[in-house]
Write a protein that holds these residues in place. Structure first.
Motif, PDB file in Angstrom:
ATOM      1  N   ASN A   1     -12.103   9.083  -2.638  1.00  0.00           N
ATOM      2  CA  ASN A   1     -12.216   7.644  -2.819  1.00  0.00           C
ATOM      3  C   ASN A   1     -12.713   6.908  -1.588  1.00  0.00           C
ATOM      4  O   ASN A   1     -12.064   7.159  -0.477  1.00  0.00           O
ATOM      5  CB  ASN A   1     -11.071   6.999  -3.249  1.00  0.00           C
ATOM      6  CG  ASN A   1     -11.115   5.713  -3.472  1.00  0.00           C
ATOM      7  OD1 ASN A   1     -11.213   4.715  -2.506  1.00  0.00           O
ATOM      8  ND2 ASN A   1     -11.052   5.161  -4.610  1.00  0.00           N
TER       9      ASN A   1
ATOM     10  N   GLN B   1       0.834  -1.251  -0.015  1.00  0.00           N
ATOM     11  CA  GLN B   1      -0.141  -0.001   0.130  1.00  0.00           C
ATOM     12  C   GLN B   1       0.879   1.107   0.170  1.00  0.00           C
ATOM     13  O   GLN B   1       0.717   2.237  -0.944  1.00  0.00           O
ATOM     14  CB  GLN B   1      -0.952   0.046   1.208  1.00  0.00           C
ATOM     15  CG  GLN B   1      -1.739   1.202   1.524  1.00  0.00           C
ATOM     16  CD  GLN B   1      -2.710   1.545   0.281  1.00  0.00           C
ATOM     17  OE1 GLN B   1      -3.249   0.255  -0.227  1.00  0.00           O
ATOM     18  NE2 GLN B   1      -3.272   2.386  -0.085  1.00  0.00           N
TER      19      GLN B   1
ATOM     20  N   THR C   1       0.787   4.145  -2.766  1.00  0.00           N
ATOM     21  CA  THR C   1       0.448   5.578  -2.530  1.00  0.00           C
ATOM     22  C   THR C   1       1.734   6.618  -2.711  1.00  0.00           C
ATOM     23  O   THR C   1       1.358   7.648  -2.886  1.00  0.00           O
ATOM     24  CB  THR C   1       0.030   5.688  -1.149  1.00  0.00           C
ATOM     25  OG1 THR C   1       0.832   5.253  -0.285  1.00  0.00           O
ATOM     26  CG2 THR C   1      -1.467   4.878  -1.152  1.00  0.00           C
TER      27      THR C   1
ATOM     28  N   GLN D   1      -9.657   3.944   4.923  1.00  0.00           N
ATOM     29  CA  GLN D   1      -8.304   3.556   5.295  1.00  0.00           C
ATOM     30  C   GLN D   1      -7.572   4.489   6.156  1.00  0.00           C
ATOM     31  O   GLN D   1      -7.114   4.179   7.358  1.00  0.00           O
ATOM     32  CB  GLN D   1      -7.394   3.249   3.947  1.00  0.00           C
ATOM     33  CG  GLN D   1      -6.154   2.491   4.399  1.00  0.00           C
ATOM     34  CD  GLN D   1      -5.500   2.035   3.270  1.00  0.00           C
ATOM     35  OE1 GLN D   1      -5.780   2.075   2.042  1.00  0.00           O
ATOM     36  NE2 GLN D   1      -4.439   1.301   3.403  1.00  0.00           N
TER      37      GLN D   1
ATOM     38  N   ILE E   1      -2.081   9.052   1.428  1.00  0.00           N
ATOM     39  CA  ILE E   1      -3.445   9.307   0.766  1.00  0.00           C
ATOM     40  C   ILE E   1      -4.234  10.607   0.931  1.00  0.00           C
ATOM     41  O   ILE E   1      -4.792  11.145   0.069  1.00  0.00           O
ATOM     42  CB  ILE E   1      -4.355   8.150   1.842  1.00  0.00           C
ATOM     43  CG1 ILE E   1      -3.999   6.535   1.350  1.00  0.00           C
ATOM     44  CG2 ILE E   1      -5.882   8.345   1.134  1.00  0.00           C
ATOM     45  CD1 ILE E   1      -4.576   5.632   1.985  1.00  0.00           C
TER      46      ILE E   1
ATOM     47  N   LYS F   1     -10.183   4.706   0.466  1.00  0.00           N
ATOM     48  CA  LYS F   1      -8.968   5.223   0.704  1.00  0.00           C
ATOM     49  C   LYS F   1      -9.233   5.882   2.019  1.00  0.00           C
ATOM     50  O   LYS F   1      -8.403   5.914   3.105  1.00  0.00           O
ATOM     51  CB  LYS F   1      -8.388   6.343  -0.265  1.00  0.00           C
ATOM     52  CG  LYS F   1      -8.032   5.557  -1.311  1.00  0.00           C
ATOM     53  CD  LYS F   1      -6.966   4.554  -1.313  1.00  0.00           C
ATOM     54  CE  LYS F   1      -6.338   4.121  -2.776  1.00  0.00           C
ATOM     55  NZ  LYS F   1      -5.010   3.130  -2.426  1.00  0.00           N
TER      56      LYS F   1
ATOM     57  N   ILE G   1      -6.157   7.777  -8.609  1.00  0.00           N
ATOM     58  CA  ILE G   1      -7.092   6.915  -7.783  1.00  0.00           C
ATOM     59  C   ILE G   1      -8.491   7.626  -8.178  1.00  0.00           C
ATOM     60  O   ILE G   1      -8.575   8.701  -8.749  1.00  0.00           O
ATOM     61  CB  ILE G   1      -6.952   7.027  -6.174  1.00  0.00           C
ATOM     62  CG1 ILE G   1      -7.090   8.557  -5.843  1.00  0.00           C
ATOM     63  CG2 ILE G   1      -5.938   6.540  -5.628  1.00  0.00           C
ATOM     64  CD1 ILE G   1      -7.270   8.629  -4.358  1.00  0.00           C
TER      65      ILE G   1
END
Length: 462
Positions: free
Chosen positions: A350, A297, A301, A356, A433, A353, A308
């Protein structure tokens, strides 16, 4: 590839050559326009003065003698003849009458106009300029005044001065060449140092630096090179540290899994200890899986080129879903999660995301909060942005650690074990992110009181 100094020398030589050629043409232009033209005008002026003494009729001997008297004191050679063919007896060189006064020239003379001739004469070994002025009466050519003058060569005009000029030019060129050579060496020295430094960098010596000796373009180039070298060196050191940390992070669970699996395989552990060993193997396998996923990940990123999918997201729903996933973890420490959200906030983002982000931040708050405290999750609108705050009451983060808290594998408490601490990748992933969403991440903390994580993300434009 030619050296830069050779190119500069070639350019200077080309400019000098162009200058010499231009000066040659310019000198010839001045010779023709000033010297030759001035000589012609002076000859015509003298001739016209003599011409004015002619009153018509036959050209008298008295007029011819007067012209000869003027000839004795003039810098020009002047003759008056009744018949142009008589010129051959007057001048010390051969004259082609048909060439000298052809039909066109005769027509001009009959009109009262002067005729100018310029040609090379072997007798004088130089150009000779001649002017013919008519002596006419009732449209009859009674005679002519013939004036000629051997033109001096360009080099003869200045005599010794030309040699002095040429010598001065040569001396000046040598002096200029000396200073240009010194100047080029001075200019090229830092460039040569840069070239050597680049070669060292290409061989892996990232500690190479060059001395900045000026504030000009080369000095700025040297400064930029040093900054680039420092950045590459940091990146290389970070990469080595990152790889060493990853190896260290994986070595411990792998050694556990290998050791206990071999013990089980050889029946060295039985009963309750065997069950505990299997649980430990399972736990360490999960930790390796989670670490691997987080590394992947982080790699994804960190790529600036990665795009994205972005679409309208109702932020309150994403927050509540994230909190619900972590309620069981919070209960284990008897923690409360209080959510206060603005239901109408919609961002361009997103959903996966954003979830997350929230899971990582809230999970950190759960891990480091004191038991039986409350974690507050607040969302409000601030100047066109959705501001998310996760506030915990826990051990806090030392001020010296705050600037590094989002670096991969950075841990505040180096003594914490892998079981009671995270992998050190969560906030690194959060930072990347947030950046993908054009947002900001700030962390404020106070030892013994808690930490506040603030994230801002632009709202969807209406």
């Amino acid at each position: 590839m030619k050296k830069l100094s050779i190119k500069i020398w070639s350019l200077i030589t080309l400019f000098l050559l162009i200058t010499v050629i231009f000066m040659g043409f310019f000198t010839n232009f001045l010779y023709d326009q000033l010297y030759v033209k001035d000589s012609e005008e002076s000859m015509i002026e003298v001739g016209e003065r003599l011409q004015s003494n002619y009153k018509g009729g036959k050209v008298t001997d008295e007029f011819v003698e007067k012209v000869e008297d003027v000839n004795m004191y003039s810098i020009f050679n002047i003759f008056a003849v009744r018949n142009p063919k008589e010129l051959s007896a007057c001048v010390p060189f051969e004259i082609d009458y048909d060439t000298l006064i052809g039909p066109e020239e005769r027509s001009d003379l009959l009109k009262g106009e002067s005729v100018t001739k310029i040609g090379y004469e072997k007798r004088f070994e130089r150009e000779v300029i001649s002017v013919i002025l008519p002596l006419t009466d009732q449209n009859r050519l009674e005679g002519i005044i013939y004036i000629y003058f051997p033109l001096e060569r360009i080099t003869e005009l200045a005599n010794k001065e030309v040699l002095i000029l040429i010598g001065s030019i040569v001396l000046f060129s040598l002096i200029i060449a000396f200073f240009v050579h010194k100047g080029l060496r001075h200019i090229m020295r830092p460039l040569n140092e840069l070239q050597l430094a680049v070669e060292k960098m290409s061989d892996g010596n990232y500690g190479t630096r060059v001395e900045v000796k000026s504030e000009d373009e080369i000095g700025k180039l040297s400064k930029t090179f040093n900054e680039m070298a420092a950045a590459i060196q940091r990146e290389d050191e970070d990469k080595k540290t990152f790889l060493a940390t990853v190896s260290h992070e994986l070595r411990t669970p792998i050694s556990y899994v290998k050791g206990y699996s071999e013990a089980i395989q050889h029946d060295l552990i039985v009963g309750k200890e065997k069950e505990e060993a299997i649980q430990l193997i399972h736990r360490e396998a999960n930790r390796m899986e989670r670490l691997t996923n987080e590394l992947l990940q982080l790699a994804r990123t960190s790529k600036e080129t990665e795009k994205i999918d972005m679409y309208p997201v109702v932020l309150s729903e994403t927050i509540r879903e994230s909190v619900n996933l972590l309620k069981n973890q919070a209960k284990q420490k008897e923690l409360q999660i209080a959510v206060d959200v603005d239901e109408g906030l919609i961002v361009q983002g997103n959903d996966e995301k954003l979830m997350q982000i929230m899971i990582n931040v809230i999970e950190n708050a759960i891990r480091y909060s004191f038991e039986k405290t409350t974690i507050r999750v607040l969302i409000q609108q601030i100047e066109g942005n959705a501001m998310i705050q996760v506030i915990d009451h826990g051990m806090g983060i030392p001020e010296s650690d705050l600037p590094h808290i989002t670096e991969p594998f950075y841990r505040v408490n180096k003594a914490r074990t892998r079981a009671d601490g995270g992998s050190g990748l969560g906030l690194s992933i959060v930072k990347d992110i947030v950046k993908q969403h054009d947002g900001t991440l700030t962390i404020d903390s106070e030892i013994g009181k808690g930490t506040t994580v603030t994230i801002t993300i632009p709202l969807l434009e209406e």
